[in-house]
Scaffold this active site. Structure first.
Site, PDB file in Angstrom:
ATOM      1  N   GLY A  16      13.336  -5.165  -2.316  1.00  0.00           N
ATOM      2  CA  GLY A  16      13.786  -5.915  -3.493  1.00  0.00           C
ATOM      3  C   GLY A  16      14.789  -5.119  -4.324  1.00  0.00           C
ATOM      4  O   GLY A  16      15.657  -5.673  -4.987  1.00  0.00           O
ATOM      5  N   ASN A  17      14.683  -3.781  -4.232  1.00  0.00           N
ATOM      6  CA  ASN A  17      15.594  -2.932  -4.994  1.00  0.00           C
ATOM      7  C   ASN A  17      16.994  -2.868  -4.389  1.00  0.00           C
ATOM      8  O   ASN A  17      17.916  -2.381  -5.031  1.00  0.00           O
ATOM      9  CB  ASN A  17      15.014  -1.521  -5.113  1.00  0.00           C
ATOM     10  CG  ASN A  17      13.764  -1.520  -5.975  1.00  0.00           C
ATOM     11  OD1 ASN A  17      13.604  -2.360  -6.851  1.00  0.00           O
ATOM     12  ND2 ASN A  17      12.865  -0.589  -5.710  1.00  0.00           N
ATOM     13  N   LYS A 134      -2.433  -5.170  -6.899  1.00  0.00           N
ATOM     14  CA  LYS A 134      -0.966  -5.215  -6.898  1.00  0.00           C
ATOM     15  C   LYS A 134      -0.453  -5.595  -8.297  1.00  0.00           C
ATOM     16  O   LYS A 134      -0.756  -6.674  -8.807  1.00  0.00           O
ATOM     17  CB  LYS A 134      -0.509  -6.236  -5.848  1.00  0.00           C
ATOM     18  CG  LYS A 134       0.974  -6.475  -5.801  1.00  0.00           C
ATOM     19  CD  LYS A 134       1.734  -5.295  -5.251  1.00  0.00           C
ATOM     20  CE  LYS A 134       3.243  -5.558  -5.318  1.00  0.00           C
ATOM     21  NZ  LYS A 134       4.035  -4.385  -4.971  1.00  0.00           N
ATOM     22  N   LYS A 219       5.396  -7.400   1.568  1.00  0.00           N
ATOM     23  CA  LYS A 219       6.475  -7.950   2.384  1.00  0.00           C
ATOM     24  C   LYS A 219       6.688  -7.188   3.696  1.00  0.00           C
ATOM     25  O   LYS A 219       7.133  -7.770   4.689  1.00  0.00           O
ATOM     26  CB  LYS A 219       7.783  -8.045   1.601  1.00  0.00           C
ATOM     27  CG  LYS A 219       8.482  -6.724   1.349  1.00  0.00           C
ATOM     28  CD  LYS A 219       9.806  -6.658   2.053  1.00  0.00           C
ATOM     29  CE  LYS A 219      10.576  -5.386   1.789  1.00  0.00           C
ATOM     30  NZ  LYS A 219       9.924  -4.171   1.404  1.00  0.00           N
ATOM     31  N   LYS A 281       4.979   0.550   4.511  1.00  0.00           N
ATOM     32  CA  LYS A 281       6.087   0.533   5.481  1.00  0.00           C
ATOM     33  C   LYS A 281       5.678   1.241   6.769  1.00  0.00           C
ATOM     34  O   LYS A 281       5.927   0.753   7.873  1.00  0.00           O
ATOM     35  CB  LYS A 281       7.336   1.187   4.884  1.00  0.00           C
ATOM     36  CG  LYS A 281       7.835   0.449   3.653  1.00  0.00           C
ATOM     37  CD  LYS A 281       9.032   1.127   3.026  1.00  0.00           C
ATOM     38  CE  LYS A 281       9.226   0.652   1.602  1.00  0.00           C
ATOM     39  NZ  LYS A 281       9.228  -0.815   1.417  1.00  0.00           N
TER      40      LYS A 281
HETATM   41  P1  ADP Z   1      11.039  -1.196  -1.445  1.00  0.00           P
HETATM   42  O1  ADP Z   1      12.424  -0.794  -1.050  1.00  0.00           O
HETATM   43  O2  ADP Z   1      10.417  -2.066  -0.396  1.00  0.00           O
HETATM   44  O3  ADP Z   1      10.881  -1.713  -2.830  1.00  0.00           O
HETATM   45  P2  ADP Z   1       9.575   1.122  -2.446  1.00  0.00           P
HETATM   46  O4  ADP Z   1      10.629   1.535  -3.398  1.00  0.00           O
HETATM   47  O5  ADP Z   1       8.336   0.540  -2.973  1.00  0.00           O
HETATM   48  O6  ADP Z   1      10.195   0.170  -1.342  1.00  0.00           O
HETATM   49  O7  ADP Z   1       9.144   2.357  -1.508  1.00  0.00           O
HETATM   50  C1  ADP Z   1      10.127   3.172  -0.891  1.00  0.00           C
HETATM   51  C2  ADP Z   1      10.266   4.464  -1.661  1.00  0.00           C
HETATM   52  O8  ADP Z   1       9.121   5.282  -1.461  1.00  0.00           O
HETATM   53  C3  ADP Z   1      11.396   5.369  -1.240  1.00  0.00           C
HETATM   54  O9  ADP Z   1      12.626   4.966  -1.757  1.00  0.00           O
HETATM   55  C4  ADP Z   1      10.946   6.745  -1.762  1.00  0.00           C
HETATM   56  O10 ADP Z   1      11.432   6.921  -3.071  1.00  0.00           O
HETATM   57  C5  ADP Z   1       9.439   6.621  -1.827  1.00  0.00           C
HETATM   58  N1  ADP Z   1       8.667   7.496  -0.932  1.00  0.00           N
HETATM   59  C6  ADP Z   1       7.356   7.747  -1.121  1.00  0.00           C
HETATM   60  N2  ADP Z   1       6.876   8.575  -0.181  1.00  0.00           N
HETATM   61  C7  ADP Z   1       7.890   8.839   0.654  1.00  0.00           C
HETATM   62  C8  ADP Z   1       7.992   9.637   1.833  1.00  0.00           C
HETATM   63  N3  ADP Z   1       6.949  10.299   2.337  1.00  0.00           N
HETATM   64  N4  ADP Z   1       9.195   9.702   2.454  1.00  0.00           N
HETATM   65  C9  ADP Z   1      10.248   9.032   1.951  1.00  0.00           C
HETATM   66  N5  ADP Z   1      10.199   8.261   0.839  1.00  0.00           N
HETATM   67  C10 ADP Z   1       9.037   8.153   0.185  1.00  0.00           C
HETATM   68 MG    MG Z   2       8.335  -1.856  -3.310  1.00  0.00          MG
END
Ligand code: ADP
Ligand code: MG
Length: 319
Positions: A16-17, A134, A219, A281
């Site tokens: 979403g970001n 959530k 998602k 993920k």
């Molecule tokens: P989405 O893009 O689906 O919203 P999120 O922002 O919730 O995803 O989760 C992805 C983020 O998680 C990455 O951008 C990073 O900042 C963070 N992250 C947490 N743990 C890790 C890891 N072990 N390796 C890489 N990124 C990580």
């Molecule tokens: Mg997210």
């Protein structure tokens, strides 16, 4: 075998970001600008003949929708979360479809695009139903949150010391209701936008009827289920990092290139991937490969094509 059966069939999940950037204004113009950049790599894959089903997150967008509904309750009726998720699937799906169509036209790509409001079946007995975790919607003060709890029956919790928020259940996706239609569309060559925000969660009643449940489906997990159900060979999860790391942001940080699923599982159990961000993920990528998927990629939206060309990204592979 017809040539069309040999091309790669991929589910690509967009964070979403990648659409509404943190710290941005969140305006529609800005979303279009971000999409214009974010979807460029996907257009390149389509140009190469990939059959793509695109899924996307909706956190920032559904959060804004909840603010709109909240602030206008005196003038327009309330909306349940299920309808808001469906609304955002339509709105974002439309913006993505339009952006893709315009890019295809500019690059001379003759492929159809459609967006499907998607329902996802979840289990009535899913333990998540009685344990909401959530966070959804805007931050509130403790006082506001407790007031909504009493007036609306919401579950509310403090969110990382930044305020209070509504929490809803996040049940496991079992099956994508429109899976057969999606497969037909993908096989026809269309780019399909589906399962936005994880889809609208529904349970199947004893008489076969579908009813919405007040929750949201992750998602990435919904994308994994969709990928398995339509026989995709690969699952790509696009987010804010080029590669996944162990000891992320800590001493000993190491970015991962190709990881056998057994090793990824071990890192997951060791706590390298938080539940609210990288955890689902990795879980989705592992389950996809464990269920027979060829491989799964986690990378940044901007490094998609380089990753597919073997230059970067974290790949979860069998083994
Ligand atoms: P989405 O893009 O689906 O919203 P999120 O922002 O919730 O995803 O989760 C992805 C983020 O998680 C990455 O951008 C990073 O900042 C963070 N992250 C947490 N743990 C890790 C890891 N072990 N390796 C890489 N990124 C990580
Ligand atoms: Mg997210």
């Amino acid at each position: 075998m017809a040539a069309t059966d040999e091309v790669r069939r991929v589910v690509v999940a967009l964070g979403g970001n990648a659409i509404t950037t943190p710290g941005g204004s969140g305006s529609v113009e800005e979303d279009y600008r971000n999409l214009g950049i974010s979807l460029e790599g996907i257009v390149t894959l389509v140009e190469r003949g990939y059959r793509i089903t695109l899924t996307h997150g909706n956190g920032p967008q559904v959060g804004n929708q909840m603010i709109r509904v909240e602030r206008s309750l005196a003038e327009a009726p309330d909306l349940p979360l299920s309808v808001m998720v469906a609304d955002v699937q339509g709105g974002l799906g439309y913006m993505m479809e339009q952006t893709l169509r315009n890019k295809f036209a500019r690059r001379g790509i003759a492929r159809d695009v459609c967006c499907l409001v998607t329902l996802v079946e979840v289990g009535r007995d899913d333990p998540a139903m009685s344990d909401p975790t959530k966070f959804v919607g805007p931050m509130m003060t403790e006082e506001q949150a407790l007031e909504r709890r009493d007036s609306e029956g919401w579950d509310v919790k403090p969110d990382r010391g930044r305020g209070w928020r509504r929490v809803v259940p996040s049940p496991e996706p079992i099956s994508i209701v429109e899976r057969d239609l999606i497969e037909i569309l993908v096989r026809s060559g269309a780019v399909v936008i589906a399962a936005g925000g994880g889809g609208v969660p529904v349970v199947r009643e004893a008489d076969g009827e579908l009813s919405a449940v007040g929750g949201v489906v992750d998602k990435d997990l919904a994308s994994m289920v969709l990928a398995l159900e339509i026989g995709a060979t690969e699952l790509y999860i696009l987010t804010g990092v080029e590669k996944v790391a162990i000891h992320y942001g800590e001493p000993g940080e190491r970015f991962l290139d190709q990881v056998p699923v057994s090793e990824a599982r071990r890192y997951l159990a060791e706590g390298h991937f938080p539940a609210g961000s990288m955890g689902p993920k990795i879980e989705a990528a592992c389950r996809f490969v464990e269920a027979g998927g060829f491989r799964s990629l986690i990378t940044d939206i901007h490094t998609l094509v380089d990753a597919v060309d073997g230059k970067t990204g974290t790949w979860i592979v069998p083994g």
